[in-house]
Design an enzyme around this catalytic site. Structure first.
Site, PDB file in Angstrom:
ATOM      1  N   ASP A 184     -17.729 136.086  28.378  1.00 27.71           N
ATOM      2  CA  ASP A 184     -17.546 135.845  26.944  1.00 27.71           C
ATOM      3  C   ASP A 184     -16.537 134.734  26.695  1.00 27.71           C
ATOM      4  OD1 ASP A 184     -19.402 137.756  26.397  1.00 27.71           O
ATOM      5  OD2 ASP A 184     -18.055 139.149  25.401  1.00 27.71           O
TER       6      ASP A 184
ATOM      7  N   GLU B 191     -11.835 143.441  26.888  1.00 33.85           N
ATOM      8  CA  GLU B 191     -12.716 144.586  26.664  1.00 33.85           C
ATOM      9  C   GLU B 191     -11.845 145.831  26.672  1.00 33.85           C
ATOM     10  OE1 GLU B 191     -15.634 143.985  25.794  1.00 33.85           O
ATOM     11  OE2 GLU B 191     -15.950 141.949  26.536  1.00 33.85           O
TER      12      GLU B 191
ATOM     13  N   ASP C  73     -10.614 136.703  26.101  1.00 28.09           N
ATOM     14  CA  ASP C  73     -11.367 137.855  25.619  1.00 28.09           C
ATOM     15  C   ASP C  73     -10.888 139.098  26.351  1.00 28.09           C
ATOM     16  OD1 ASP C  73     -13.615 139.040  24.053  1.00 28.09           O
ATOM     17  OD2 ASP C  73     -14.361 139.527  26.053  1.00 28.09           O
TER      18      ASP C  73
ATOM     19  N   HIS D 151     -21.256 143.126  27.587  1.00 24.73           N
ATOM     20  CA  HIS D 151     -19.987 142.503  27.245  1.00 24.73           C
ATOM     21  C   HIS D 151     -19.145 142.378  28.516  1.00 24.73           C
ATOM     22  CE1 HIS D 151     -20.462 142.427  22.929  1.00 24.73           C
ATOM     23  NE2 HIS D 151     -20.903 143.671  22.963  1.00 24.73           N
TER      24      HIS D 151
ATOM     25  N   GLU E  76     -20.368 155.622  25.241  1.00 25.68           N
ATOM     26  CA  GLU E  76     -20.820 154.362  24.661  1.00 25.68           C
ATOM     27  C   GLU E  76     -20.080 153.163  25.256  1.00 25.68           C
ATOM     28  OE1 GLU E  76     -18.227 156.502  21.524  1.00 25.68           O
ATOM     29  OE2 GLU E  76     -19.800 156.982  22.971  1.00 25.68           O
TER      30      GLU E  76
END
Length: 227
Positions: free
Chosen positions: A155, A9, A7, A150, A52
């Protein structure tokens, strides 16, 4: 068979507009069993992150400012991945970013054929049903209560459990082997998974446990479960 559940980000949705990877997490599987080996790295994106992104990832540009740049960790990441297949949820997104970062370093891309997309597997198995990671955790009864933000490694660990359920359960090949235990071709040692660094949490409720104990109590002193 070696696989890496992976994963990433990122600061946004598109590397072509300047978005970068800020975190990579990976979990190693061998013959569908977690080995205990993991990869985790925060990365300085060399750019500001929108507000965000702070909220979703729980990161900030201040936190990432002293972390290594992708160029500094690229080879170590590739060494960990090796030639394994990459198990990724929505693989096109992560592969797009990984290969963009490698391209900027004039390094060969990772062939997309090596990606195993759990999102596509889930949509094929459960057409019309939600296929997000959270939805699949609910379907398979996998505890993801720690996933308040997250995080790439968390994850990946959750996705590893989801992946094994998607392909048929915890041991889809039943561990069958034609080789003698402890030895392989030419007498070479056969790989064996290491113990988990921490035990998995129980997946039965207190009510289920109490019901089982009450059932066993009715069977008398010779019940198998009391032996």
């Amino acid at each position: 068979m070696r696989e890496i559940v992976l994963d990433t980000e990122t600061t946004g949705f598109d590397p072509e507009t300047g978005d970068r990877i800020v975190e990579i997490g990976g979990v190693e599987l061998y013959n569908h069993i977690a080995t205990g080996r993991t990869y985790h790295q925060y990365i300085n994106p060399e750019r500001d992150m929108p507000q965000e992104a702070f909220e979703v990832h729980g990161l900030s540009i201040e936190f990432l400012s002293d972390k290594p740049k992708f160029a500094e960790i690229a080879q170590a990441f590739l060494d960990f991945v090796g030639d394994a297949d990459l198990v990724i949820h929505n693989a096109s997104f992560d592969m797009k970013f990984l290969n963009a970062e490698l391209k900027w370093l004039n390094m060969p891309p990772i062939p997309y054929e090596r990606a195993v997309d759990t999102l596509m597997i889930a949509r094929k198995r459960f057409p019309g049903s939600p296929a997000s990671l959270d939805a699949l955790c609910r379907r398979f009864g996998i505890d993801n209560s720690a996933r308040t933000l997250h995080g790439a490694l968390l994850d990946s660990e959750i996705l590893a459990e989801v992946y094994l359920e998607l392909i048929g359960g915890r041991q889809p090949d039943f561990g069958l082997s034609t080789e003698a235990a402890g030895s392989g071709p030419g007498g070479a040692e056969v790989w064996r998974p290491m113990p988990r660094p921490k035990k998995l949490p129980p997946r039965i409720s207190d009510a289920e446990r109490a019901a089982h104990e009450a059932f066993v109590a009715k069977l008398g002193e010779d019940a198998l479960w009391l032996a």
